[in-house]
Design a protein around this motif. Structure first.
Motif, short mmCIF file in Angstrom:
data_model
loop_
_atom_site.label_atom_id
_atom_site.label_comp_id
_atom_site.label_asym_id
_atom_site.label_seq_id
_atom_site.Cartn_x
_atom_site.Cartn_y
_atom_site.Cartn_z
N GLU A 49 70.38 28.46 71.34
CA GLU A 49 69.07 28.87 70.70
C GLU A 49 68.66 30.00 71.42
N PRO A 50 67.89 30.70 70.68
CA PRO A 50 67.29 32.09 71.30
C PRO A 50 66.67 32.09 72.42
N ASP A 51 65.71 30.97 72.42
CA ASP A 51 64.70 30.79 73.93
C ASP A 51 65.62 29.74 74.86
N ASP A 52 66.82 29.24 74.80
CA ASP A 52 67.44 28.47 75.71
C ASP A 52 67.76 29.42 77.18
N THR A 53 67.59 28.55 78.08
CA THR A 53 68.28 28.97 79.42
C THR A 53 69.74 28.56 79.51
N VAL A 54 70.46 29.33 79.85
CA VAL A 54 71.72 29.46 79.89
C VAL A 54 72.44 29.09 81.38
N VAL A 55 72.88 27.91 81.65
CA VAL A 55 73.47 27.87 82.89
C VAL A 55 74.88 27.69 82.87
N LYS A 61 79.31 26.08 79.97
CA LYS A 61 78.05 26.41 79.76
C LYS A 61 76.83 25.33 79.16
N VAL A 62 75.76 25.31 79.81
CA VAL A 62 74.95 24.27 79.65
C VAL A 62 73.76 25.09 79.09
N PHE A 63 73.18 24.50 77.92
CA PHE A 63 72.18 25.33 77.35
C PHE A 63 70.77 24.22 77.46
N VAL A 64 69.74 24.83 77.87
CA VAL A 64 68.24 24.06 78.04
C VAL A 64 67.42 24.83 77.45
N ASP A 65 66.68 23.91 76.52
CA ASP A 65 65.65 24.35 75.87
C ASP A 65 64.46 24.61 76.37
N MET A 66 63.53 25.75 76.19
CA MET A 66 62.40 26.08 76.98
C MET A 66 61.43 24.97 77.28
N ASN A 67 61.19 24.04 76.31
CA ASN A 67 60.37 22.86 76.53
C ASN A 67 60.95 22.00 77.58
N SER A 68 62.11 21.82 77.58
CA SER A 68 62.59 20.75 78.70
C SER A 68 62.93 21.55 80.15
#
Length: 106
Positions: A49-55, A61-68
């Protein structure tokens, strides 16, 4: 930020290889719920998603949303096979409490 053990990486790769649709990575997020107040949610998704942090680690690839993001900082995710069954476990330094199943934290 988030660390996946070799066992967790293998489990995610196997799930991605067996998916019926193209997979871009693994989404991990925290939602309210569970017996300790918050619960982990994981699932394969096509893209971030546009605001995800990507690790990314070893091609996964692991996508983490901004709220988490803050609640998952420093978390290690493992995949364990035991007599009781197999599944992902979370070692979260931000958790002040957790439930017996390990899928919920406070």
């Amino acid at each position: 930020m988030i660390n996946l053990t070799d066992s967790a990486l293998d489990a995610v790769r196997n799930a991605m290889a067996g998916a019926s649709e193209p997979v871009g990575g693994l989404r991990i997020k925290v939602e309210s719920g569970g017996c300790a107040g918050n619960k982990y949610l994981m699932g394969l998704v096509n893209e971030a998603e546009p605001d995800d942090t990507v690790v990314e680690r070893d091609g996964v690839k692991v996508f983490v949303d901004m709220n988490s993001h803050d609640m998952l900082a420093g978390t290690t995710i493992d995949f364990v096979v035991a007599l009781e069954g197999a599944g992902f476990t979370f070692e979260n330094p931000n958790a002040t409490s957790s439930c017996a199943c390990g899928k919920s934290f406070g």
